[in-house]
Design a protein around this motif. Structure first.
Motif: not given
Length: 319
Positions: A118-130
């Protein structure tokens, strides 16, 4: 004409059925005698659909299946992907897949798997971040193996499976090590004249088959020096980190919490302790330190080994 894949399925499933017959000799739970059950299991060639169906029925027996219905519905297909990956290598599949153990590992990890997903799917990461997911005291790595099949690769760069029992990088596992063949395949380049080469030469490289990369890291979490080296290698300027820790024994839970407190790159931390520290800590009059907090080991250990289960739960909650 003989279908080699059918032979692989038959061989793998005979091993599967044989090694997972854990009910005592005589009458089995389904009412059949052992001979009748063995006859049914050896006469059936399990297809992947049948294998998934069997796992689904086993998982639905657990009460958590009602709490995490989507995850439990997805699990049989995830585990079946392992079976497909190791098809043609029945000895590896036999070592890795023990029905009761794999199902137990999944059920106990399901709250963490659900939270991480749920965290991974819902989190908006910065461009290029993983995300990098670090799995402490991972054992064979079942948790990371499941998450690799489940999470979106566009949001997770890799898993780091941390355990002191892994071999050093690019060395052949010794008997006291956790074998990493199911993660990487064989490392033959350092052992060109090894007697094991003939046995391992047909094992494919599994590393590239994982949807999200799995990497092992040999670290003794009780060694402050090794923890500092690990922090430098894995936590510094590496982007957002998810730290997971299941079944950490004794004081290893304190080490995991310290890692979380000391590394702001960790966005999410899941801890599921295994057991209380040993009585030796109380006998030494040790004080446990955790950030700015400290507490006497006797508070949780002084009498806990002589209490009822209810009383022991109180000490465990304090811990």
């Amino acid at each position: 004409m003989i279908d080699p894949l059918a032979l692989d399925r038959e061989c793998s499933d005979e091993i599967f059925n044989e090694q997972n017959s854990t009910t005592p000799r005589s009458t089995k739970m389904d009412g059949n005698t052992e001979d009748e059950s063995n006859e049914k299991s050896t006469s059936t060639c399990w297809t992947d659909d049948e294998f998934e169906s069997f796992l689904r029925k086993e998982l639905q027996k657990d009460p958590l299946s009602k709490e995490y219905p989507d995850l439990f519905a997805a699990a049989p297909k995830l585990i079946c992907k392992w079976r497909q990956r190791y098809r043609g290598n029945p000895s590896l599949w036999k070592r890795l897949f023990q029905k009761d153990r794999v199902i137990k590992e999944f059920i106990e990890a399901s709250p963490i798997i659900d939270s991480v997903q749920r965290l991974v799917i819902s989190t908006e990461l910065k461009k290029g971040e993983k995300f990098t997911i670090i799995d402490l005291a991972c054992g064979r790595g079942y948790l990371s193996m499941l998450l690799s099949e489940l999470l979106p690769p566009e949001k997770v760069d890799k898993f780091v499976l941390v355990d002191k029992q892994w071999p050093m990088h690019k060395t052949t596992p010794e008997p006291h090590h956790i074998s990493w063949t199911h993660i990487y395949g064989p490392f033959l380049e350092n052992n060109e004249n090894s007697e094991e080469d003939n046995d391992q030469s047909t094992i494919p490289c599994y590393y590239e088959t994982w949807p999200i990369r799995l990497n092992t890291s040999k670290v003794n979490l009780k060694s402050s020096k090794e923890i500092k080296n690990m922090e430098r290698r894995l936590f510094t300027d590496k982007g957002p980190i998810i730290l997971v820790a299941i079944h950490l024994c004794g004081t290893l839970s304190l080490k995991a919490v310290d890692l979380f407190n000391n590394n702001p790159e960790i966005r999410f931390f899941c801890l599921k302790p295994c057991c209380l520290p040993g009585m030796i800590h109380a006998k030494r009059d040790e004080i446990f330190h955790l950030g700015e907090h400290s507490f006497d080991s006797k508070v949780i250990l002084g009498f806990s080994h002589y209490c009822s289960m209810h009383c022991l739960c109180v000490f465990y909650v304090i811990w």
